[in-house]
Write a protein that holds these residues in place. Structure first.
Motif, PDB file in Angstrom:
ATOM      1  N   LEU A 293     -32.240 -52.236  51.104  1.00  0.00           N
ATOM      2  CA  LEU A 293     -31.407 -51.039  51.136  1.00  0.00           C
ATOM      3  C   LEU A 293     -30.014 -51.328  51.674  1.00  0.00           C
ATOM      4  O   LEU A 293     -29.033 -50.726  51.244  1.00  0.00           O
ATOM      5  CB  LEU A 293     -32.073 -49.955  51.988  1.00  0.00           C
ATOM      6  N   ALA A 294     -29.917 -52.271  52.616  1.00  0.00           N
ATOM      7  CA  ALA A 294     -28.623 -52.530  53.256  1.00  0.00           C
ATOM      8  C   ALA A 294     -27.689 -53.345  52.371  1.00  0.00           C
ATOM      9  O   ALA A 294     -26.466 -53.187  52.442  1.00  0.00           O
ATOM     10  CB  ALA A 294     -28.837 -53.246  54.590  1.00  0.00           C
ATOM     11  N   SER A 295     -28.231 -54.223  51.551  1.00  0.00           N
ATOM     12  CA  SER A 295     -27.362 -55.066  50.718  1.00  0.00           C
ATOM     13  C   SER A 295     -27.999 -55.281  49.350  1.00  0.00           C
ATOM     14  O   SER A 295     -29.215 -55.403  49.228  1.00  0.00           O
ATOM     15  CB  SER A 295     -27.114 -56.426  51.390  1.00  0.00           C
ATOM     16  N   SER A 315     -38.719 -45.097  58.524  1.00  0.00           N
ATOM     17  CA  SER A 315     -37.323 -44.690  58.653  1.00  0.00           C
ATOM     18  C   SER A 315     -36.382 -45.737  58.059  1.00  0.00           C
ATOM     19  O   SER A 315     -36.619 -46.937  58.159  1.00  0.00           O
ATOM     20  CB  SER A 315     -36.986 -44.482  60.132  1.00  0.00           C
ATOM     21  N   TRP A 316     -35.309 -45.241  57.447  1.00  0.00           N
ATOM     22  CA  TRP A 316     -34.238 -46.136  56.970  1.00  0.00           C
ATOM     23  C   TRP A 316     -32.950 -45.875  57.751  1.00  0.00           C
ATOM     24  O   TRP A 316     -31.854 -46.205  57.295  1.00  0.00           O
ATOM     25  CB  TRP A 316     -34.015 -45.968  55.465  1.00  0.00           C
ATOM     26  N   GLN A 320     -28.587 -46.808  57.300  1.00  0.00           N
ATOM     27  CA  GLN A 320     -27.701 -45.713  56.901  1.00  0.00           C
ATOM     28  C   GLN A 320     -26.229 -46.100  56.888  1.00  0.00           C
ATOM     29  O   GLN A 320     -25.475 -45.679  56.012  1.00  0.00           O
ATOM     30  CB  GLN A 320     -27.908 -44.508  57.822  1.00  0.00           C
ATOM     31  N   LYS A 321     -25.844 -46.914  57.855  1.00  0.00           N
ATOM     32  CA  LYS A 321     -24.409 -47.266  57.938  1.00  0.00           C
ATOM     33  C   LYS A 321     -23.948 -48.061  56.725  1.00  0.00           C
ATOM     34  O   LYS A 321     -22.749 -48.125  56.441  1.00  0.00           O
ATOM     35  CB  LYS A 321     -24.129 -48.039  59.227  1.00  0.00           C
ATOM     36  N   TYR A 322     -24.887 -48.683  56.015  1.00  0.00           N
ATOM     37  CA  TYR A 322     -24.525 -49.433  54.811  1.00  0.00           C
ATOM     38  C   TYR A 322     -24.557 -48.541  53.566  1.00  0.00           C
ATOM     39  O   TYR A 322     -23.995 -48.905  52.527  1.00  0.00           O
ATOM     40  CB  TYR A 322     -25.491 -50.599  54.598  1.00  0.00           C
ATOM     41  N   THR A 347     -21.351 -36.045  40.612  1.00  0.00           N
ATOM     42  CA  THR A 347     -22.090 -37.169  41.184  1.00  0.00           C
ATOM     43  C   THR A 347     -22.596 -36.748  42.549  1.00  0.00           C
ATOM     44  O   THR A 347     -21.814 -36.358  43.413  1.00  0.00           O
ATOM     45  CB  THR A 347     -21.191 -38.414  41.320  1.00  0.00           C
ATOM     46  N   VAL A 348     -23.913 -36.808  42.743  1.00  0.00           N
ATOM     47  CA  VAL A 348     -24.520 -36.281  43.963  1.00  0.00           C
ATOM     48  C   VAL A 348     -25.314 -37.385  44.668  1.00  0.00           C
ATOM     49  O   VAL A 348     -25.757 -38.345  44.040  1.00  0.00           O
ATOM     50  CB  VAL A 348     -25.439 -35.086  43.648  1.00  0.00           C
ATOM     51  N   PRO A 349     -25.501 -37.256  45.986  1.00  0.00           N
ATOM     52  CA  PRO A 349     -26.280 -38.252  46.731  1.00  0.00           C
ATOM     53  C   PRO A 349     -27.742 -38.259  46.281  1.00  0.00           C
ATOM     54  O   PRO A 349     -28.323 -37.213  45.999  1.00  0.00           O
ATOM     55  CB  PRO A 349     -26.155 -37.783  48.185  1.00  0.00           C
ATOM     56  N   ALA A 350     -28.294 -39.462  46.208  1.00  0.00           N
ATOM     57  CA  ALA A 350     -29.730 -39.628  45.948  1.00  0.00           C
ATOM     58  C   ALA A 350     -30.331 -40.306  47.173  1.00  0.00           C
ATOM     59  O   ALA A 350     -30.904 -41.381  47.095  1.00  0.00           O
ATOM     60  CB  ALA A 350     -29.952 -40.460  44.688  1.00  0.00           C
ATOM     61  N   THR A 351     -30.167 -39.643  48.306  1.00  0.00           N
ATOM     62  CA  THR A 351     -30.601 -40.211  49.584  1.00  0.00           C
ATOM     63  C   THR A 351     -31.573 -39.253  50.245  1.00  0.00           C
ATOM     64  O   THR A 351     -31.206 -38.129  50.597  1.00  0.00           O
ATOM     65  CB  THR A 351     -29.405 -40.454  50.519  1.00  0.00           C
ATOM     66  N   PRO A 352     -32.827 -39.658  50.429  1.00  0.00           N
ATOM     67  CA  PRO A 352     -33.816 -38.791  51.076  1.00  0.00           C
ATOM     68  C   PRO A 352     -33.574 -38.690  52.571  1.00  0.00           C
ATOM     69  O   PRO A 352     -32.665 -39.326  53.119  1.00  0.00           O
ATOM     70  CB  PRO A 352     -35.142 -39.502  50.771  1.00  0.00           C
ATOM     71  N   ARG A 353     -34.396 -37.920  53.241  1.00  0.00           N
ATOM     72  CA  ARG A 353     -34.283 -37.806  54.701  1.00  0.00           C
ATOM     73  C   ARG A 353     -34.483 -39.169  55.342  1.00  0.00           C
ATOM     74  O   ARG A 353     -35.191 -40.039  54.806  1.00  0.00           O
ATOM     75  CB  ARG A 353     -35.293 -36.789  55.235  1.00  0.00           C
ATOM     76  N   SER A 354     -33.851 -39.352  56.499  1.00  0.00           N
ATOM     77  CA  SER A 354     -33.803 -40.685  57.108  1.00  0.00           C
ATOM     78  C   SER A 354     -35.162 -41.174  57.584  1.00  0.00           C
ATOM     79  O   SER A 354     -35.335 -42.359  57.852  1.00  0.00           O
ATOM     80  CB  SER A 354     -32.820 -40.690  58.287  1.00  0.00           C
TER      81      SER A 354
END
Length: 778
Positions: A293-295, A315-316, A320-322, A347-354
């Motif tokens: 996820l980070a790179s 948890s991710w 998150q900072k990346y 264009t919308v975020p495709a990021t679930p809860r942390s």
């Protein structure tokens, strides 16, 4: 591989821990030695036959060719593998020449490790093997461990051998090595009670995934096949996929060149996977270490097949900072193009809860699908998830956006519900998602759900939480259901839009009563968010808070600590700033002036009340900001269902403006009230009311339904003042297996229940008689 041979090797290696490490390591740390030593011994066995050739190549390069730095290409050619060892040592030589001196043995062992090629050195470093060697040497068990691993009674080579008693020892093939390796991992994970996301996937689950992935396209495989797992663990899915494709006795029997790719965040597991790749002749450089996820280590790569069992419920936040920069998405893998409810592209975020990043791994695989315009084959994905991926997240949220993007792009082919307790360390329900960007004609616009939760056989002995497994016939049955796509029983077929819905906000008008009283306006002395501490200070010191606030700072701080009132730095600064107190006092003074002008009459028409207040403010030449005005009105008004509706705005609509509004709302002039524009009786005049937040509600309207029709059927009969807030409409997607496969069990009849009760009463009476007779006999 024969199971008896497999079990013998596992038992032998497992016994090394108990025999040699019991007093040196705690039981949970045995794996830190056993797994790297097992890998090392296997590599050592593979290099034994070409050891002389490698040493001759080393001598040639150093002495004859005069190379300052050894040429890796020549050494790989001499070893016959993508790895080699340039030291004079083998593990057997270390044992055979070991003097009774642990320092010398340790030094020789480390020289042996230093002789490996860089790819093996990385594995050694990830395992932290040098530190384990030092520890074993210090505790005087290093030689004993080496003797066990090089015992002539166990064969870890790929060639048949004989033990000292002349008995044949079967070879350990690469496939057999994988079985032994994963069985050891499973046993260690079971010992250490590892979490669900930190163990390998059961073999039969991978078997099912490979059937689902490859069978539909088995006659159209490309000559070069790429397979990717973004959470590859020890590499079991990758190598099983390879074996499934190339097995000469299997279903596919392909001669294709297969390139395996993967990424793993855990150093030890990465080392296991990379060594497994080397052992089996795959390119170890295709396995990367770090957070997927980070790179994006495979940016620009596109893969034919992808399969994974990503960590779920994990948890991710550390990544998150990346991925996120405030509200912006930094990584394009995790944002998707969607249209809003008016059809406007966005264009919308495709990021679930942390707290749960499993769907991010699915988006990583979707991002790595092949572009159809660059090749006709497309890509296929099989990914294991828990239930939260099906329904967690509201419309417009990250999880829902991911589901929406996948389904609206027609990538989702099927979801298969697996039996509970199928995995080793978790009993939760799991699902296999099957995706493709090149669906067969019969699947286009469709999604198949298969309920395989009851297809299993019980194990004779539980393996951790695992108490069941798929038998071969279950895998065949599920695969056939997938291929045939029946729409009955445990297999159901749906249109893509069946899983979508509009989340529609339903508003109701605000009805406010209002009245000025000294008690109500007194609250204006305090900032609403700080009223608790400010009111306490005012009651304690009165007007001194305006003149001697600094003198009371320590007492206020002590009160905050005692009452466990936590203020932010900004709030704390405001409390101790005299300007805050003066500002609120000035607002109170204004309210007192207005109260004197308007009076203390109770108003059931807030519209009239605001007119009088505004007139009083104007008469006294006082201008309030929007924030000050809201605070004033909030202090002296409240919701009352008997009060008049609060008017937000009166609209003059005729001609062009009316047509524009009707087009925007998608309704007729007669339906305007259903969208919050109420006719006043004057031609072209419509009133828009303030909405009451506490009465606001939402309705989930199926995509196939008409929002206005749904509103008239389900809402209007119960709430005649309600209206649809079209600006708050969102599109969401969720999938509920319970909804589609739930089978209602009718309640038993009254007669049946009565018969059971009478039978129990008769049975109880008989028992009581026996007890009474028994007691009397005593």
């Amino acid at each position: 591989m024969d199971n008896s041979v497999h079990n013998k090797i596992v038992s032998f290696i497992w016994s090394i821990a108990d025999d040699c490490l019991r007093d040196v390591y705690v039981r949970g740390k045995y794996r830190d030695v056993i797994l790297p030593m097992f890998v090392l011994r296997r590599l050592d066995c593979l290099l034994e036959t070409t050891k002389d050739a490698v040493m001759e190549e080393v001598k040639f390069q150093r002495d004859d060719a005069g190379f300052t730095d050894l040429d890796p290409e020549g050494l790989r050619e001499a070893s016959g593998y993508v790895f080699y060892n340039t030291s004079p040592w083998t593990l057997k030589m270390l044992v055979d020449t070991a003097a009774n001196n642990r320092q010398i043995l340790e030094a020789n062992f480390k020289a042996y490790l230093d002789g490996f090629s860089d790819n093996v050195k990385e594995i050694v470093d990830k395992f932290k093997l040098r530190a384990q060697v030092s520890h074993m040497a210090e505790k005087d068990v290093l030689l004993e461990v080496l003797e066990k691993f090089t015992s002539p009674y166990i064969n870890l080579t790929p060639n048949e051998a004989k033990d000292p008693d002349g008995r044949k020892l079967p070879p350990l093939t690469n496939l057999g090595m994988g079985y032994v390796f994963e069985e050891l991992i499973r046993k260690f994970n079971e010992e250490n009670n590892e979490e669900a996301g930190e163990h390998f996937t059961p073999r039969e689950v991978i078997d099912l995934m490979t059937h689902i992935l490859f069978e539909p396209v088995k006659d159209n495989l490309p000559p070069v096949i790429t397979v990717y797992d973004p959470a590859c663990g020890s590499g079991g899915m990758l190598t099983e996929a390879q074996d499934f494709i190339t097995d000469p006795e299997g279903l596919i029997r392909s001669n294709a060149m297969i390139n395996l790719y993967g990424k793993e965040i855990n150093d030890e597991t990465y080392a296991i996977c990379k060594s497994d790749m080397m052992i089996k002749g795959n390119n170890p450089e295709n396995i990367k270490c770090g957070s997927t996820l980070a790179s994006d280590d495979f940016a620009g790569f596109r893969f034919d097949f992808m399969l994974s069992n990503p960590p779920y419920g994990k948890s991710w936040a550390g990544d998150q900072k990346y991925i996120l920069g405030g509200k912006d998405v930094l990584d394009p893998r995790f944002e998707v193009p969607l249209k809003d409810f008016r059809g406007k592209p966005d264009t919308v975020p495709a990021t679930p809860r942390s707290s749960d990043g499993q769907l991010l791994f699915l988006m990583e695989m979707v991002n790595k699908m092949k572009d159809l315009d660059k090749g006709p084959a497309g890509s296929r994905i099989a990914s294991v998830h828990n239930g939260s991926s099906l329904f967690t997240g509201d419309a417009g949220g990250g999880e829902s956006n991911i589901r929406r993007y996948i389904i609206e792009n027609d990538y989702l082919e099927a979801i298969i519900q697996l039996p509970n307790n199928l995995f080793y360390n978790t009993g939760i329900t799991t699902y296999i998602w099957v995706l493709s960007n090149k669906k067969a004609e019969k699947r286009r616009g469709k999604v198949q759900l298969i309920n395989a939760s009851q297809m299993f056989r019980k194990l004779r002995k539980n393996l951790g939480a695992k108490n069941c497994e798929f038998a071969p016939e279950h895998i065949r049955e599920i695969t056939q259901l997938y291929l045939d796509m029946p729409n009955e029983g445990v297999s159901k077929i749906f249109d893509n839009r069946d899983f979508g819905y509009y989340k529609v906000t339903i508003e109701r008008p605000s009805r406010k009563a209002a009245q000025f009283t000294p008690e109500r306006i007194a609250s204006l002395r305090f900032v609403p968010a700080l009223s608790e501490v400010m009111e306490w200070a005012w009651e304690k010191w009165g007007d001194e808070v305006y003149t001697r606030l600094a003198d009371h700072r320590k007492a206020i701080e002590a009160h905050l600590e005692k009452e466990e009132i936590n203020l932010s730095a900004k709030q704390s600064k405001a409390v101790f700033d005299p300007a805050t107190w003066d500002y609120q006092k000035a607002l109170l003074d204004v309210a007192e002036v207005v109260m004197a002008e308007v009076g203390q009459e109770l108003f059931m028409d807030f519209n009239r009340f605001t007119e009088l207040v505004d007139a009083a403010l104007k008469a006294h030449q006082v201008k309030l900001t929007a924030s000050e005005r809201n605070q004033l009105f909030n202090a002296v008004s409240w919701y009352d269902e008997k009060a008049e509706r609060v008017v937000k705005k009166v609209h003059k609509l005729s001609g062009k403006k009316l047509h524009e509004l009707l087009a925007e709302l998608g309704c007729t002039q007669e339906q305007l009230a259903d969208y919050g524009y109420w006719p006043t009786g004057t031609k072209g005049e419509y009133v828009e009311y303030e909405s009451e937040a506490d009465l606001r509600d939402t309705e989930n309207v199926p995509l196939k339904d008409d929002i206005h029709g749904y509103f008239l059927r389900e809402v209007r009969p119960h709430l005649d003042e309600a209206w649809i807030n079209i600006d708050q409409k969102k599109i969401g997607y969720e999938i509920s297996f319970n909804k589609y496969f739930y089978q209602h069990k009718p309640l038993r009849s009254l007669e049946e229940v009565t018969r059971d009760i009478l039978a129990l009463e008769a049975e109880t009476e008989g028992l009581l008689k026996k007890l009474v007779n028994f007691g009397g006999g005593q």
